[in-house]
Design a protein around this motif. Structure first.
Motif: not given
Length: 335
Positions: A233-234, A80, A77-78, A308, A236, A310-311, A75, A262, A305
């Motif tokens: 994960i991933n 920065d 990887y999401n 972030n 986007r 992503h979340y 996780y 996605n 989060y």
């Protein structure tokens, strides 16, 4: 037939193995050696991962007793990185929290897949039984011929599987009916069968329009959940052009095209849409209760989060999950 290596001792096998390794393989192994939990924590620290919320001792215990690094570390990887390649504002507790959330989500997705599989097989069986042009046997052989399938394989290619299916195998393997096939086929086989049946049937054809088009995408997330692969994960990258129905579902759910294009989101939306369309009211009501509990768990550590994208949905005051017609997920509708 025995291979050459079968006759070698351990030392000789190691020498043989290393002699055929490429430089790329050797470099990769040197860069990613086996590590103890303590060594992994030291490596994470070097990458900028902090242990302020969850201490190093607690993290080491988690990795030893409750999970393993690869399952939690994926996780990261999401999150920065800064200009020096180190993670910004990432505590190990965030990764641990996401691993738990994802685990619970996978269980929901797998249960939904089982619900959908049962409902679609029930519908297929009832339609075929009522179709006077079908005898229940020819369709099985036609399906096998279409996909070049060996029907004996569905009874168990291995002795272990055959142990459970022996009574059915003994009675039906010589002449397999559609109702037996439904009992034995995998989700992947069912996906193929739905496409095949939609082309074949002349009655109630439109009832199978969306399963024939979308089940192959729902299968992807079902397999990921069944094999315990991470889902959240991933979220986007990896864009596709969704089916027109999924675009409609995404737009109605308030999910931006950037998100529902996605691949992962597309697969999940397909599963939710088909589950809502084909499962019973009782099953859907049970799912709603599960989603409400899951929604609360998503927001338990909302402050993790705050930075972030992503979340970002986990930190919102509104529920990540909202049930409507069709059923959909808000957890994925990140800005």
């Amino acid at each position: 037939m025995a291979s050459i290596s079968d006759n070698l001792d351990t030392t000789s096998k190691d020498l043989l193995r290393t002699s055929v390794e490429t430089k790329k393989q050797k470099d990769f192994k040197n860069a990613h050696p086996k590590m103890t939990p303590k060594q992994l924590i030291q490596k994470m620290e070097k990458k900028g991962i902090k242990f302020d919320i969850m201490s190093k001792d607690e993290a080491e215990k988690r990795i030893k007793e409750n999970t393993y690094y690869f399952k939690v570390g994926v996780y990261r990887y999401n999150f920065d990185k800064d200009q020096n390649g180190k993670y910004k504002n990432l505590d190990f507790a965030y990764l641990d929290d996401l691993a738990i959330i994802d685990m619970r989500f996978r269980r929901i997705l797998l249960n939904m897949s089982l619900d959908l599989e049962h409902s679609l097989k029930t519908l297929l069986n009832s339609v075929i039984v009522e179709d006077k042009s079908e005898d229940g046997y020819t369709i099985v052989q036609d399906f096998a011929d279409r996909f070049k399938m060996d029907l004996s394989q569905i009874y168990g290619a291995s002795k272990n599987k055959l142990h459970y299916l022996k009574p059915i195998n003994d009675k039906h393997s010589e002449c397999t009916s559609i109702w037996v096939l439904f009992e034995l086929m995998t989700f992947g086989d069912m996906s193929k069968f739905l496409e095949f049946f939609f082309e074949r049937t002349t009655i109630f054809k439109m009832r199978f329009k969306y399963p024939a088009r979308l089940i192959k995408y729902a299968k992807n997330v079902r397999n990921a959940a069944a094999h315990n692969n991470p889902v959240l994960i991933n979220m986007r990258g990896n864009k596709i052009s969704p089916d027109s129905k999924i675009k409609q579902v995404g737009n109605k759910a308030g999910i931006s095209p950037e998100i529902y294009r996605n691949r992962r989101v597309n697969d999940i939306l397909c599963l939710f849409f088909l589950h809502d369309m084909y499962c019973s009211v009782g099953v859907k009501n049970h799912l709603i209760n599960e989603l409400e509990d899951f929604s609360k768990r998503c927001r338990k550590n909302a402050t993790y989060y705050k930075d972030n994208a992503h979340y970002s949905i986990f930190r919102k005051t509104t529920k990540p999950f909202k049930v409507c017609k069709p059923l959909h997920i808000r957890v994925l509708s990140c800005p």
